[in-house]
Write an enzyme that holds these catalytic residues in place. Structure first.
Site, mmCIF file in Angstrom:
data_model
loop_
_atom_site.group_PDB
_atom_site.id
_atom_site.type_symbol
_atom_site.label_atom_id
_atom_site.label_comp_id
_atom_site.label_asym_id
_atom_site.label_seq_id
_atom_site.Cartn_x
_atom_site.Cartn_y
_atom_site.Cartn_z
ATOM 1 N N LEU A 135 112.806 106.940 -21.670
ATOM 2 C CA LEU A 135 113.532 108.212 -21.475
ATOM 3 C C LEU A 135 112.607 109.224 -20.811
ATOM 4 O O LEU A 135 111.497 109.429 -21.281
ATOM 5 C CB LEU A 135 113.984 108.764 -22.831
ATOM 6 C CG LEU A 135 114.965 107.899 -23.629
ATOM 7 C CD1 LEU A 135 114.963 108.291 -25.094
ATOM 8 C CD2 LEU A 135 116.374 108.006 -23.061
ATOM 9 N N HIS A 136 113.059 109.826 -19.731
ATOM 10 C CA HIS A 136 112.215 110.844 -19.101
ATOM 11 C C HIS A 136 113.001 111.906 -18.345
ATOM 12 O O HIS A 136 112.411 112.832 -17.792
ATOM 13 C CB HIS A 136 111.217 110.187 -18.144
ATOM 14 C CG HIS A 136 111.873 109.627 -16.917
ATOM 15 N ND1 HIS A 136 112.432 108.380 -16.895
ATOM 16 C CD2 HIS A 136 112.084 110.151 -15.691
ATOM 17 C CE1 HIS A 136 112.952 108.154 -15.705
ATOM 18 N NE2 HIS A 136 112.761 109.220 -14.945
ATOM 19 N N ARG A 137 114.343 111.789 -18.278
ATOM 20 C CA ARG A 137 115.117 112.771 -17.497
ATOM 21 C C ARG A 137 114.973 114.162 -18.083
ATOM 22 O O ARG A 137 115.075 114.333 -19.304
ATOM 23 C CB ARG A 137 116.604 112.430 -17.518
ATOM 24 C CG ARG A 137 116.966 111.152 -16.874
ATOM 25 C CD ARG A 137 117.126 111.263 -15.390
ATOM 26 N NE ARG A 137 117.022 109.929 -14.839
ATOM 27 C CZ ARG A 137 116.603 109.653 -13.622
ATOM 28 N NH1 ARG A 137 116.262 110.613 -12.793
ATOM 29 N NH2 ARG A 137 116.520 108.415 -13.214
ATOM 30 N N ARG A 150 105.701 112.629 -19.004
ATOM 31 C CA ARG A 150 106.527 113.828 -19.173
ATOM 32 C C ARG A 150 107.115 113.872 -20.588
ATOM 33 O O ARG A 150 107.108 114.903 -21.252
ATOM 34 C CB ARG A 150 107.659 113.743 -18.138
ATOM 35 C CG ARG A 150 108.723 114.735 -18.308
ATOM 36 C CD ARG A 150 109.933 114.385 -17.445
ATOM 37 N NE ARG A 150 110.670 115.582 -17.218
ATOM 38 C CZ ARG A 150 110.540 116.357 -16.169
ATOM 39 N NH1 ARG A 150 109.741 116.019 -15.186
ATOM 40 N NH2 ARG A 150 111.210 117.464 -16.061
ATOM 41 N N ASP A 205 117.287 106.189 -19.703
ATOM 42 C CA ASP A 205 117.956 107.103 -18.779
ATOM 43 C C ASP A 205 117.443 106.863 -17.355
ATOM 44 O O ASP A 205 117.629 107.690 -16.470
ATOM 45 C CB ASP A 205 117.810 108.573 -19.210
ATOM 46 C CG ASP A 205 116.367 109.027 -19.310
ATOM 47 O OD1 ASP A 205 115.457 108.294 -18.851
ATOM 48 O OD2 ASP A 205 116.131 110.128 -19.849
#
Ligand code: UD1
Length: 370
Positions: free
Chosen positions: A210-212, A245, A289
């Site tokens: 997940l990084h969005r 991130r 994501d």
């Protein structure tokens, strides 16, 4: 044809680009008319976000490194545009520039190439999430408008371009190059058995990425996601190679310790391509994501829970194993997979490991080399 026209710049910038450029480089390198070189913009620079992929995929050292690094969108696009413009002006002038995907460097280099009048190709063209707030969607639409030749992976991409008034003469459906990457190094992926080092067995765990910004940048959204993952991990052990991130946000919002302590959930460093794909091939399901992972899981017939309200890869939902879920739906979807209630899916046409060859033939025709 003049010698300089045979130079082809393959622009690589960020993690999702490296696996798209590698098979194309491999297909072009042996061709007598063509001298492909990799231009690294430096948008991703950590070893395991960049160099590990070069090593895993057999990509050659970049011919140039633009050292763009991190920053705001404006800084990143601006620095990349300036640096690539200078590189093109310094020469030798390429006969074609290929940009891939939808990251900030894709748009910046597309603009620089177009301004310099160099033949511009977009690899993975035509994908649309129809969410105009996503930076990636803006990058895709603009890059497609700029490109002279658009290589698409699927019929929905062709239809999107037609709707936007792109001349069909500029569009060629070549298939999905990510499948080429996977097949290119499949024996090495299979030899890795990445689950063993984590004390897991094939089919006995899930993988999370997940990084969005929409998922990880706001404290409340990330907290809800962390809680949902902890609940899911109580049902099935989860391995979460956290993007820099995401790790930074978990730390900043004081969520890291809670997540690390959650039973069944293993937070690890981002992995190279071989280790990551090995982990995915052994997984029971993937929660993500990412863009590319939606495609890889469809190809591998693995259940994929995409935590996003939209996807630019609808074919993975229509034909494949991908389902869009909200944070609240994650737990139920995991139960559904564990109960065996998930489609096996079908692999879209031209996702066959031969896309790079079709790209090479297409480029030869367009540059008058065939
Ligand atoms: C970018 C792409 C996204 C892609 C993702 C894959 C854009 C608009 N977004 O998002 O489409 O899915 O890459 O990873 O281009 N960082 C590191 N080391 C690195 C790279 C980044 O620590 O090697 C850190 C940066 O300092 C920054 C954060 O990660 O804090 C975000 O990196 P950035 O490349 O700007 O955007 P991504 O979120 O990775």
């Amino acid at each position: 044809m003049a010698v300089a026209e045979k130079l082809v710049h393959l622009v690589a910038a960020a993690r999702p680009n490296f696996m798209k450029v590698a098979p194309l480089h491999r297909a072009l390198a042996p061709l007598a008319w063509c001298r492909p070189v990799v231009i690294h913009t430096g948008q991703h620079y950590d070893y395991n976000m960049s160099a590990a992929f070069f090593a895993d995929l057999g990509l050659p050292e970049p011919a140039a490194h633009l050292e763009v690094g991190s920053g705001s969108h404006g800084e990143q696009i601006g620095r990349c545009l300036m640096a690539y413009e200078q590189l093109l002006a310094a020469g030798p002038r390429p006969g074609a520039v290929v940009v891939a995907g939808d990251v900030n460097s894709t748009l910046a280099c597309a603009l620089a190439a177009r301004r310099a009048g160099v033949f511009l190709v977009h690899l993975e063209a035509g994908l649309r999430s129809f969410d105009r707030d996503m930076p990636e969607e803006q990058n895709r639409v603009l890059t497609d408008q700029l490109a002279d030749l658009l290589w698409t992976p699927s019929p929905d991409a062709d239809a999107n371009l037609a709707r936007e008034g792109v001349d069909p003469g500029r569009v060629e459906r070549v298939g999905n190059i990510m499948i080429d990457s996977l097949e290119m190094v499949r024996p090495a992926i299979e030899a890795r058995r990445a689950w063993e080092g984590l004390g897991l067995s094939p089919g006995g765990y899930g993988v999370v990425t997940l990084h969005r910004p929409a998922n990880v940048d706001q404290p409340a959204a990330l907290a809800a996601l962390a809680q949902a993952l902890a609940r899911a991990a109580a049902r099935l052990p989860l391995v979460f190679p956290a993007h820099p991130r995401t790790r930074a946000r978990l730390e900043r919002f004081a969520l890291l310790d809670g997540l690390t302590a959650a039973g069944g959930l293993r937070l690890v460093e981002p992995m190279g391509y071989l280790d990551f794909m090995s982990l995915v091939t052994g997984a029971r399901l993937v929660i993500t994501d990412s863009g590319g992972i939606q495609e890889e899981t469809t190809y591998l017939h693995l259940p994929c829970l995409t935590v996003r309200p939209s996807t630019e890869r609808p074919i993975t939902v229509e034909l494949g194993t991908n389902r869009l879920v909200t944070v609240e739906e994650i737990e139920g979807a995991v139960d559904q997979v564990l109960a065996g209630d998930w489609p096996r899916g079908r692999v879209p046409e031209l996702w066959d490991g031969r896309t790079a060859g079709r790209c090479a033939a297409s480029l030869a025709r367009r540059l008058g080399a065939a």
